[in-house]
Scaffold this motif. Structure first.
Motif, PDB file in Angstrom:
ATOM      1  N   ALA A  47       0.730  -1.317  -0.077  1.00  0.00           N
ATOM      2  CA  ALA A  47      -0.127   0.040   0.020  1.00  0.00           C
ATOM      3  C   ALA A  47       0.729   1.529  -0.051  1.00  0.00           C
ATOM      4  O   ALA A  47       0.109   2.250  -0.405  1.00  0.00           O
ATOM      5  N   PHE A  48       1.935   1.451   0.637  1.00  0.00           N
ATOM      6  CA  PHE A  48       2.979   2.495   0.570  1.00  0.00           C
ATOM      7  C   PHE A  48       4.228   2.318   0.166  1.00  0.00           C
ATOM      8  O   PHE A  48       4.800   0.800   0.231  1.00  0.00           O
ATOM      9  N   LEU A  49       4.821   3.472  -0.369  1.00  0.00           N
ATOM     10  CA  LEU A  49       6.074   3.295  -0.905  1.00  0.00           C
ATOM     11  C   LEU A  49       7.144   3.507   0.145  1.00  0.00           C
ATOM     12  O   LEU A  49       8.334   4.058  -0.022  1.00  0.00           O
ATOM     13  N   THR A 109       3.417   1.900 -15.544  1.00  0.00           N
ATOM     14  CA  THR A 109       3.860   1.151 -14.383  1.00  0.00           C
ATOM     15  C   THR A 109       5.334   1.759 -14.145  1.00  0.00           C
ATOM     16  O   THR A 109       6.046   2.083 -14.769  1.00  0.00           O
ATOM     17  N   PHE A 110       5.656   1.301 -12.999  1.00  0.00           N
ATOM     18  CA  PHE A 110       6.947   1.239 -12.221  1.00  0.00           C
ATOM     19  C   PHE A 110       7.205   0.404 -11.305  1.00  0.00           C
ATOM     20  O   PHE A 110       6.582  -0.166 -10.702  1.00  0.00           O
ATOM     21  N   THR A 111       8.319   0.035 -10.958  1.00  0.00           N
ATOM     22  CA  THR A 111       8.843  -0.998 -10.209  1.00  0.00           C
ATOM     23  C   THR A 111       9.438   0.043  -9.043  1.00  0.00           C
ATOM     24  O   THR A 111      10.574   0.446  -9.348  1.00  0.00           O
ATOM     25  N   GLY A 112       8.885   0.172  -7.772  1.00  0.00           N
ATOM     26  CA  GLY A 112       9.374   0.943  -6.766  1.00  0.00           C
ATOM     27  C   GLY A 112       9.957   0.155  -5.612  1.00  0.00           C
ATOM     28  O   GLY A 112      10.170  -1.085  -6.029  1.00  0.00           O
ATOM     29  N   ALA A 113      10.430   0.563  -4.544  1.00  0.00           N
ATOM     30  CA  ALA A 113      10.931  -0.210  -3.521  1.00  0.00           C
ATOM     31  C   ALA A 113       9.995  -1.203  -2.917  1.00  0.00           C
ATOM     32  O   ALA A 113      10.683  -2.247  -2.410  1.00  0.00           O
TER      33      ALA A 113
END
Length: 180
Positions: A32-34, A165-169
């Motif tokens: 839910a959160f970055l 899209t992106f791939t974050g932490a």
């Protein structure tokens, strides 16, 4: 449960901090959160004071962000959503150039016992209403690909997948957008 939706005040930085810490400890926080509880628990009080100052009603009409909270009749904070103003030509948190002015909804959280009761609708009415007042005509948000409940809520609120899209932490994120 009866509640009020309203912008935060700059003096409420402790409440903002406490609600965010509850959100980051939620079972769904990893999708839910970055950010993480450990990261944000280490932030000094000055961070939270500044966050409250710049996203509160007290920040004035030129503020670049506004945080809304759902507050129960007995004063408990039940949920939140933040609207960030994005301006064409600036860079977003991914360092991508923003092509159109718009709103970016972040930090959405509803306490587990209040989910599925329409509270998110009221938070989004306020968050997107503020964006419309700022003469913006589009909104976006990111949602983790492994968070189908949130995706469903956002679809119900009129958001559709943009294809970006992106791939974050925290893993793969989908962009969803809607007209205001």
């Amino acid at each position: 449960m009866p509640h009020e939706i309203r912008p935060v005040r700059a003096t409420e930085w402790r409440e903002i901090h406490d609600l965010r810490m509850r959100a980051l400890q939620d079972d769904l926080a990893p999708v839910a959160f970055l950010s993480t509880y450990e990261t944000e628990a280490a932030y000094p009080d000055e961070f939270w004071i500044e966050r409250a100052r710049t996203s509160s009603l007290d920040a004035g009409s030129e503020a670049g962000a506004r945080q809304f909270v759902a507050v129960s009749d007995d004063g408990r904070w039940l949920g939140t959503a933040v609207t960030l103003i994005e301006r064409a030509g600036t860079l977003d948190f991914e360092e991508r150039r923003i092509e159109h002015d718009g709103a970016h909804v972040v930090g959405v959280y509803v306490q587990p016992e209040h989910r599925g009761k329409g509270l998110i609708d009221d938070l989004f009415d306020a968050a997107l209403g503020w964006a419309r007042e700022r003469a913006l005509d589009r909104a976006r948000l990111y949602v983790h690909q492994d968070n189908p409940r949130a995706q469903g809520a956002y679809r119900r609120l009129g958001f559709t997948a943009s294809g970006a899209t992106f791939t974050g932490a925290m893993g793969p994120e989908l962009e969803m957008t809607r007209a205001l």
